[in-house]
Motif scaffolding. Structure first.
Motif, mmCIF file in Angstrom:
data_model
loop_
_atom_site.group_PDB
_atom_site.id
_atom_site.type_symbol
_atom_site.label_atom_id
_atom_site.label_comp_id
_atom_site.label_asym_id
_atom_site.label_seq_id
_atom_site.Cartn_x
_atom_site.Cartn_y
_atom_site.Cartn_z
ATOM 1 N N TYR A 30 0.820 -1.217 0.000
ATOM 2 C CA TYR A 30 0.000 0.000 0.000
ATOM 3 C C TYR A 30 0.854 1.268 0.000
ATOM 4 O O TYR A 30 0.400 2.328 -0.415
ATOM 5 C CB TYR A 30 -0.912 0.014 1.223
ATOM 6 C CG TYR A 30 -2.312 -0.508 0.964
ATOM 7 C CD1 TYR A 30 -2.604 -1.249 -0.166
ATOM 8 C CD2 TYR A 30 -3.339 -0.267 1.875
ATOM 9 C CE1 TYR A 30 -3.876 -1.736 -0.388
ATOM 10 C CE2 TYR A 30 -4.615 -0.752 1.666
ATOM 11 C CZ TYR A 30 -4.880 -1.490 0.532
ATOM 12 O OH TYR A 30 -6.145 -1.969 0.315
ATOM 13 N N SER A 33 1.363 2.305 -3.443
ATOM 14 C CA SER A 33 0.131 2.337 -4.238
ATOM 15 C C SER A 33 -0.879 3.290 -3.597
ATOM 16 O O SER A 33 -0.798 4.502 -3.788
ATOM 17 C CB SER A 33 -0.440 0.924 -4.398
ATOM 18 O OG SER A 33 -0.671 0.319 -3.138
ATOM 19 N N THR A 34 -1.808 2.773 -2.817
ATOM 20 C CA THR A 34 -2.905 3.588 -2.292
ATOM 21 C C THR A 34 -2.427 4.709 -1.386
ATOM 22 O O THR A 34 -2.858 5.867 -1.529
ATOM 23 C CB THR A 34 -3.889 2.681 -1.525
ATOM 24 O OG1 THR A 34 -4.352 1.655 -2.399
ATOM 25 C CG2 THR A 34 -5.078 3.487 -1.026
ATOM 26 N N SER A 37 -0.755 7.407 -3.313
ATOM 27 C CA SER A 37 -1.721 8.229 -4.063
ATOM 28 C C SER A 37 -2.329 9.307 -3.173
ATOM 29 O O SER A 37 -2.457 10.475 -3.579
ATOM 30 C CB SER A 37 -2.826 7.331 -4.635
ATOM 31 O OG SER A 37 -2.310 6.432 -5.591
ATOM 32 N N ALA A 54 0.695 5.152 -10.643
ATOM 33 C CA ALA A 54 0.187 3.774 -10.537
ATOM 34 C C ALA A 54 0.997 2.818 -11.395
ATOM 35 O O ALA A 54 0.987 1.606 -11.162
ATOM 36 C CB ALA A 54 -1.291 3.718 -10.935
ATOM 37 N N GLN A 57 3.337 0.136 -10.098
ATOM 38 C CA GLN A 57 2.839 -1.218 -9.836
ATOM 39 C C GLN A 57 2.997 -2.145 -11.034
ATOM 40 O O GLN A 57 2.721 -3.348 -10.935
ATOM 41 C CB GLN A 57 1.369 -1.149 -9.427
ATOM 42 C CG GLN A 57 1.130 -0.388 -8.136
ATOM 43 C CD GLN A 57 -0.325 -0.015 -7.965
ATOM 44 O OE1 GLN A 57 -1.194 -0.872 -8.028
ATOM 45 N NE2 GLN A 57 -0.593 1.258 -7.748
ATOM 46 N N ASN A 325 -6.240 2.041 -6.848
ATOM 47 C CA ASN A 325 -5.591 3.345 -6.816
ATOM 48 C C ASN A 325 -6.564 4.517 -6.750
ATOM 49 O O ASN A 325 -6.212 5.579 -6.229
ATOM 50 C CB ASN A 325 -4.706 3.497 -8.055
ATOM 51 C CG ASN A 325 -3.563 2.516 -8.061
ATOM 52 O OD1 ASN A 325 -2.655 2.608 -7.257
ATOM 53 N ND2 ASN A 325 -3.622 1.551 -8.963
ATOM 54 N N ARG A 447 -2.797 -3.096 -14.719
ATOM 55 C CA ARG A 447 -1.970 -2.002 -14.203
ATOM 56 C C ARG A 447 -1.636 -0.976 -15.264
ATOM 57 O O ARG A 447 -1.448 0.209 -14.956
ATOM 58 C CB ARG A 447 -0.704 -2.578 -13.559
ATOM 59 C CG ARG A 447 -1.022 -3.207 -12.202
ATOM 60 C CD ARG A 447 0.125 -3.963 -11.601
ATOM 61 N NE ARG A 447 -0.258 -4.472 -10.275
ATOM 62 C CZ ARG A 447 0.351 -5.480 -9.662
ATOM 63 N NH1 ARG A 447 1.366 -6.099 -10.245
ATOM 64 N NH2 ARG A 447 -0.052 -5.870 -8.469
ATOM 65 N N SER A 450 -4.697 0.987 -15.175
ATOM 66 C CA SER A 450 -4.779 1.704 -13.914
ATOM 67 C C SER A 450 -3.971 3.001 -13.958
ATOM 68 O O SER A 450 -4.388 4.030 -13.426
ATOM 69 C CB SER A 450 -4.276 0.812 -12.777
ATOM 70 O OG SER A 450 -4.346 1.470 -11.537
#
Length: 500
Positions: A30, A33-34, A37, A54, A57, A325, A447, A450
């Protein structure tokens, strides 16, 4: 491979080990990624640029490029006592720790190229850890019945760590005294905890080097490897950014058509090469090659059905990846705070994910894989549609909990089933390389799309639609589209291995 059962006893010992290894791999995920973000959003970075991040990833999708190295070579020092697989795992954990610390020290994001550099390194070492752990898992448990409990334990650890990282990091980042620097340092030290536990394990049979000597040599070699990785990544990044700038790509560029075109390239290459691959004899140098032989073997065994398998695995987890994301960015835009999002990602997400993984791991040992894949796809799609429903409700933390639970339950169930399915496609002759190829390719298309997610949402908004709504509806539909492949997959049988 034959010594693995001695190091890790059957039953609960193996499950405990893979719970730990899943935790080690899930904790940093994470953070590139999240959480990254949300950190970029807090620093007022545009949605399109956040979408570009993103693409960090994407690195796990190309892990097949270096997976053969992990199968063939030892980590100097560490392998003298702990063996090949644990040596790579320990090196990877050091790489994860140092990358997280670097991201903590550059958490102001004043230089986005520096932020990208350490995010890529974090993704690289996290992926390397997964490659080593997956290869060891397939060696330890070669059958579907044995895989189920170990995969469930691994997924429990992975998802528990993702929840701990996501919720813990956001709760800490929302405190002015700690901020994003404190959040990344907290996860860095948490990610390092399994290292001393692995270092205290018994030696690999046949290894005679003293523990202390092996540890010191391993740490010295690791420092050199980590510094080399930083230099190489920085050089590649400089070239890539230069090419992108020369091509006129910026935060205002609509990259979606280029991304879709890029998605077709792997399928065209495979289709062109298959007729020749199918005719290769077992004495062929290319089939015996340590570098590409494992991948040639997959297409030799499955023939043109390999293209169907590749298409299916590319779509099956599509909805999960697309939601990863942008879901938190959408929730933040709805008016929820980082603390509220963090609370939703604690007990609620953990419990839902653990239950989903447990049910997925259970049913995959009792029912045909095609049936369980169907169930997993349906629940994964429901999780995506839940975000659309949440967007049309008032700000209510209990509703956020419900949407989060639906998403994590579906992801957990589909993830556990999918891991077993990919493992059963692998030739036991090449466990590390082939699983790395399959699991990496499975996320290539999702991805790629994404990374264009921010641009897609903004283009939909400009066209007069609700960008987030339509994005999550389409991602859920794509998850369901995988169901159309299942009748054909039920009849897939690999060609008999003819290698001596």
């Amino acid at each position: 491979m034959l010594t693995a059962p001695y190091v890790v006893p059957r039953g609960k010992g193996r499950q405990a080990l893979y719970l730990l290894l899943g935790f080690s791999a899930g904790l940093p995920f994470y953070m590139f990624s999240t959480v990254l973000s949300l950190r970029l959003q807090a620093h007022e970075v545009g949605l399109v640029i956040i979408g570009f991040f993103a693409w960090v990833q994407l690195l796990p999708t190309f892990k097949f490029l270096w997976a053969p190295v992990l199968d063939r070579y030892d980590v100097p020092g560490f392998a003298r006592f702990w063996g090949k697989r644990r040596g790579w795992i320990m090196l990877s954990q050091l790489g994860i720790f140092t990358s997280l610390v670097a991201m903590a020290l550059t958490s102001s994001d004043e230089s986005l190229p520096i932020t990208a550099l350490f995010a890529v390194l974090l993704a690289f070492w996290t992926t390397t850890l997964e490659v080593a752990a997956d290869a060891w898992r397939i060696e330890l448990a070669p059958t579907q019945d044995e895989q189920g409990p170990i995969v469930a334990a691994n997924q429990w650890g992975y998802r528990s760590a993702m929840v701990a990282a996501g919720s813990g990091a956001l709760l800490v980042a929302d405190q002015p005294a700690w901020g994003w620097t404190g959040a990344y340092l907290l996860i860095a030290f948490g990610a390092f905890l399994p290292f001393p536990l692995l270092a205290s394990m018994r030696p690999e049979p046949g290894r005679t080097s003293p523990r202390g000597t092996s540890l010191l040599l391993g740490l010295g070699a690791s420092a050199a490897i980590l510094l080399s990785a930083v230099a190489a990544t920085a050089a590649v990044g400089w070239v890539v950014l230069g090419l992108a700038s020369g091509a006129g790509i910026s935060g205002q560029t609509n990259v979606t058509p280029y991304v879709l075109a890029a998605c077709m390239v792997p399928f065209l290459i495979m289709a062109a090469a298959l007729p020749r691959i199918r005719k290769l004899p077992p004495t062929s140098r290319i089939r015996r090659s340590a570098a590409i032989g494992p991948y040639i073997d997959f297409f030799w065994r499955y023939g043109f059905m390999a293209l169907v398998l590749m298409a299916f695995v590319s779509i099956y987890r599509m909805g999960d990846v697309l939601a990863l994301n942008l879901s938190k960015l959408m929730i933040k835009d709805l008016g929820y705070s980082l603390t509220q999002i963090g609370r939703a990602d604690t007990v609620v997400a953990l419990a839902a994910g653990v239950i989903g993984v447990g049910i997925g791991g259970f049913i995959v040992t009792r029912y045909p894989l095609t049936w369980t894949l169907l169930v997993g796809a349906i629940f994964a799609a429901i999780g995506n549609f839940g975000f659309v429903w949440l967007a049309h409700q008032g700000v209510d933390e209990s509703l956020l909990y419900l949407a989060t639970a639906a998403d994590q339950f579906g992801n957990g169930m589909a993830g556990a089933i999918f891991v077993v399915y990919l493992s059963m496609l692998v030739n036991p002759r090449y466990p590390g390389a082939q699983y790395a190829f399959l699991s990496g390719f499975a996320f290539l298309l999702p991805r790629l799309l994404s990374g264009a997610g921010g641009a897609i949402v903004e283009n939909l908004d400009r066209a007069g639609y609700n960008g987030f709504d339509l994005f999550f509806i389409l991602s859920g539909i794509l998850s369901l589209a995988a169901i159309g492949f299942l009748p054909l997959l039920a009849r897939v049988r690999p060609r008999q291995d003819d290698m001596p």
